[in-house]
Design a protein around this motif. Sequence first.
Motif, mmCIF file in Angstrom:
data_model
loop_
_atom_site.group_PDB
_atom_site.id
_atom_site.type_symbol
_atom_site.label_atom_id
_atom_site.label_comp_id
_atom_site.label_asym_id
_atom_site.label_seq_id
_atom_site.Cartn_x
_atom_site.Cartn_y
_atom_site.Cartn_z
ATOM 1 N N ARG A 15 0.859 -1.183 0.000
ATOM 2 C CA ARG A 15 0.000 0.000 0.000
ATOM 3 C C ARG A 15 0.892 1.229 0.000
ATOM 4 N NH1 ARG A 15 -5.611 -0.625 1.970
ATOM 5 N NH2 ARG A 15 -5.892 -2.837 2.353
ATOM 6 N N SER A 16 0.477 2.223 -0.767
ATOM 7 C CA SER A 16 1.154 3.520 -0.773
ATOM 8 C C SER A 16 0.125 4.580 -0.439
ATOM 9 C CB SER A 16 1.774 3.820 -2.132
ATOM 10 O OG SER A 16 2.815 2.912 -2.406
ATOM 11 N N TYR A 17 0.541 5.533 0.357
ATOM 12 C CA TYR A 17 -0.304 6.660 0.747
ATOM 13 C C TYR A 17 0.407 7.928 0.326
ATOM 14 C CZ TYR A 17 -2.723 3.374 3.857
ATOM 15 O OH TYR A 17 -3.436 2.320 4.365
ATOM 16 N N PHE A 18 -0.359 8.892 -0.175
ATOM 17 C CA PHE A 18 0.227 10.152 -0.620
ATOM 18 C C PHE A 18 -0.606 11.323 -0.138
ATOM 19 C CE2 PHE A 18 1.310 7.008 -3.838
ATOM 20 C CZ PHE A 18 2.668 7.204 -3.993
ATOM 21 N N GLU A 19 0.080 12.366 0.282
ATOM 22 C CA GLU A 19 -0.531 13.675 0.468
ATOM 23 C C GLU A 19 -0.080 14.473 -0.752
ATOM 24 O OE1 GLU A 19 -0.954 16.893 3.978
ATOM 25 O OE2 GLU A 19 1.109 16.249 3.535
ATOM 26 N N LEU A 20 -1.032 14.925 -1.562
ATOM 27 C CA LEU A 20 -0.719 15.576 -2.830
ATOM 28 C C LEU A 20 -1.079 17.053 -2.797
ATOM 29 C CD1 LEU A 20 -2.225 12.886 -5.249
ATOM 30 C CD2 LEU A 20 0.152 13.087 -4.467
ATOM 31 N N ASP A 21 -0.265 17.875 -3.473
ATOM 32 C CA ASP A 21 -0.599 19.286 -3.614
ATOM 33 C C ASP A 21 -1.573 19.466 -4.779
ATOM 34 O OD1 ASP A 21 0.906 19.258 -5.995
ATOM 35 O OD2 ASP A 21 2.548 20.449 -5.162
ATOM 36 N N ASP A 22 -1.881 20.706 -5.124
ATOM 37 C CA ASP A 22 -2.858 20.993 -6.189
ATOM 38 C C ASP A 22 -2.439 20.468 -7.553
ATOM 39 O OD1 ASP A 22 -4.516 22.251 -4.385
ATOM 40 O OD2 ASP A 22 -3.749 24.254 -4.822
ATOM 41 N N GLN A 33 4.701 -2.327 3.257
ATOM 42 C CA GLN A 33 5.090 -3.489 2.465
ATOM 43 C C GLN A 33 4.434 -4.767 2.984
ATOM 44 O OE1 GLN A 33 9.336 -4.550 2.534
ATOM 45 N NE2 GLN A 33 9.284 -4.022 0.351
ATOM 46 N N GLY A 34 3.849 -5.521 2.053
ATOM 47 C CA GLY A 34 3.341 -6.855 2.344
ATOM 48 C C GLY A 34 2.182 -6.899 3.313
ATOM 49 N N LEU A 35 1.822 -8.127 3.683
ATOM 50 C CA LEU A 35 0.697 -8.329 4.593
ATOM 51 C C LEU A 35 0.909 -7.772 5.993
ATOM 52 C CD1 LEU A 35 -0.712 -11.823 3.604
ATOM 53 C CD2 LEU A 35 -1.774 -9.582 3.335
ATOM 54 N N PRO A 36 2.118 -7.802 6.524
ATOM 55 C CA PRO A 36 2.244 -7.208 7.853
ATOM 56 C C PRO A 36 2.156 -5.676 7.820
ATOM 57 C CG PRO A 36 4.387 -7.960 7.108
ATOM 58 C CD PRO A 36 3.379 -8.433 6.090
ATOM 59 N N ARG A 37 2.082 -5.110 6.602
ATOM 60 C CA ARG A 37 2.030 -3.653 6.417
ATOM 61 C C ARG A 37 3.210 -2.965 7.096
ATOM 62 N NH1 ARG A 37 -1.208 -5.155 3.105
ATOM 63 N NH2 ARG A 37 -3.458 -5.018 3.271
ATOM 64 N N GLN A 38 4.384 -3.497 6.833
ATOM 65 C CA GLN A 38 5.628 -2.969 7.410
ATOM 66 C C GLN A 38 5.988 -1.651 6.722
ATOM 67 O OE1 GLN A 38 7.433 -3.992 9.981
ATOM 68 N NE2 GLN A 38 8.857 -2.311 9.684
ATOM 69 N N ALA A 98 1.944 6.401 12.601
ATOM 70 C CA ALA A 98 2.334 5.014 12.896
ATOM 71 C C ALA A 98 3.589 4.624 12.119
ATOM 72 C CB ALA A 98 1.187 4.065 12.576
ATOM 73 N N ALA A 99 3.667 5.012 10.849
ATOM 74 C CA ALA A 99 4.839 4.675 10.028
ATOM 75 C C ALA A 99 6.087 5.363 10.575
ATOM 76 C CB ALA A 99 4.603 5.078 8.574
#
Length: 112
Positions: A15-22, A33-38, A98-99
């Motif tokens: 999974r990737s998360y982004f805060e994006l500008d305009d 990364q992966g199932l443990p969401r490391q 958390a990250a």
Amino acid sequence: MATWIRTYDDESENRSYFELDDEEWALRHIDLQGLPRQPVTAASLAEVIEIRDRGDLAAMAAYERRYGVLAEGAVRGWRETDGAAEITRQEFESTWAAARETLDADRTEETT
């Protein structure tokens, strides 16, 4: 105004998360990364610019070892990508916190 998104890759289960500008450039970027969401990335454009402006290559290398590499370029086309969705600021902020906590703890453990 910022936009917050999450993308998911079925094959790698990342999974990737982004805060994006305009202009849809990443202000902050998280990779889990992966199932443990490391967490493997929790990088901030403001922090990268601050280090770059000081011209401190050792500090930049240390930052990237600790927080990963910020996504470069615009993250355009995400709306058409399977597994991508807009999320709330609160979801992004809790994932960011958390990250960062995990990556900071991992770094502390490496130095002790």
